[in-house]
Structures are given as structure tokens and as C-alpha cells.
Design an enzyme around this catalytic site. Sequence first.
Site, PDB file in Angstrom:
ATOM      1  CE  LYS A  10      64.131 -22.389  25.079  1.00 17.85           C
ATOM      2  NZ  LYS A  10      64.100 -21.710  23.761  1.00 17.85           N
ATOM      3  CE1 TYR A  50      69.639 -21.501  23.025  1.00 16.15           C
ATOM      4  CE2 TYR A  50      69.307 -20.221  25.016  1.00 16.15           C
ATOM      5  CZ  TYR A  50      68.864 -21.168  24.125  1.00 16.15           C
ATOM      6  OH  TYR A  50      67.636 -21.785  24.311  1.00 16.15           O
ATOM      7  CG  ASN A 113      60.816 -21.611  21.998  1.00 21.03           C
ATOM      8  OD1 ASN A 113      61.455 -21.545  23.050  1.00 21.03           O
ATOM      9  ND2 ASN A 113      61.399 -21.827  20.825  1.00 21.03           N
ATOM     10  CG  HIS A 116      67.321 -26.049  24.588  1.00 21.90           C
ATOM     11  ND1 HIS A 116      67.797 -25.393  23.475  1.00 21.90           N
ATOM     12  CD2 HIS A 116      68.197 -27.061  24.846  1.00 21.90           C
ATOM     13  CE1 HIS A 116      68.935 -25.994  23.084  1.00 21.90           C
ATOM     14  NE2 HIS A 116      69.187 -26.991  23.907  1.00 21.90           N
ATOM     15  CD  GLU A 127      72.504 -27.855  23.540  1.00 16.49           C
ATOM     16  OE1 GLU A 127      71.544 -28.608  23.814  1.00 16.49           O
ATOM     17  OE2 GLU A 127      72.471 -27.038  22.606  1.00 16.49           O
TER      18      GLU A 127
END
Length: 139
Positions: A10, A50, A113, A116, A127
Site C-alpha cells: 500500500k 474496494y 496497514n 493487502h 482482484e
Amino acid sequence: MIQETLAIIKPDGVARGLIGEVIRRIESHGLKVKAMKMVHLSKKEAEGFYAVHRERPFFGSLTSFMSEGPVVLMILSGENAIQAWRDLMGATDPAKSAPGTIRREFGLSIERNTTHGSDAPETAAFETSYFFSGMEACN
Ligand code: ADP
Ligand code: MG
């Protein structure tokens, strides 16, 4: 069972120079990188990725974060790759993830975080095909 899963480093991870560290962990745990590219997602592209979280209160903030800077996208392959990669990442909230996991060691908050990972075979299929064409994956 050999599976494929989508991994993302990310924007917080790319910005802090953690690309090499994350890939080192992936490879040293026996997962293979089958496809990889670095892109700066638009807000719309992040929203499409998302879409399952559209109704969540954090959707706007999450998709702004995911489009604030470049990300590294990868297809990983290996034995039970979906769970194996989620185990390496740790729980969503870095404060609650196990010691030694990527999110525990590097995550800044429940949102920022660092990585993913797909959570099931159906989401992995969606995805990986959202970001990669068949031609871009190596065998
Ligand atoms: P995971 O990435 O572990 O599969 P989710 O699918 O539940 O977690 O959520 C997707 C992403 O949305 C998380 O990785 C995180 O970046 C963000 N997120 C999840 N829960 C929250 C929250 N309560 N507040 C802010 N961001 C969140
Ligand atoms: Mg998820």
C-alpha cells in the site's frame, strides 16, 4: 492446493521504502511472485477495487489513502497462497496482529496497514483480474 492471491504494498509501505522488505518476506516463505507492477491508482480505480466495502464508514478515507501515492501490485502463487499470505501480513489492525507479522512490524494504523491480501478464492480471482491481464502473469 496451489493457489494464486493478490498482494498489494500500500502507499504507506511504498513511501517508507518497504518494497524490498515485503518481497523478501514473501519469497523467503516460499511464495512465488508471478506478476508485478507499480501504479498510482486513481480514486475511481481504488473505489472499483474496494467496491465490496462501499457501504463501510471508512470507504472514502480508505480509497483516498489507496490513491495518495504509488502501490506495488503482485500476483503470488504457492501452496495455500491465500491463507499463507494473510498469515504473513497479520490481522487487519496492526495493534492486534501477531508479533513478527508485516502489519504488526510496519503498520501505522488499522487503515494504513502496509499490505493487502485477498481473503478467499473468489475475491482472489476478482482482484487478480482487476489489475492484471492473462498476458502479464508468468508461469
Ligand atoms: P483486510 O485488509 O485485513 O482484508 P478488510 O477487508 O476488512 O481488511 O478492510 C480492507 C481495508 O480497509 C483494510 O486493510 C484497511 O486498510 C481498511 N480498514 C479496515 N477496517 C478499517 C477501519 N475500521 N477504519 C479504517 N480503515 C479500515
Ligand atoms: Mg479484505
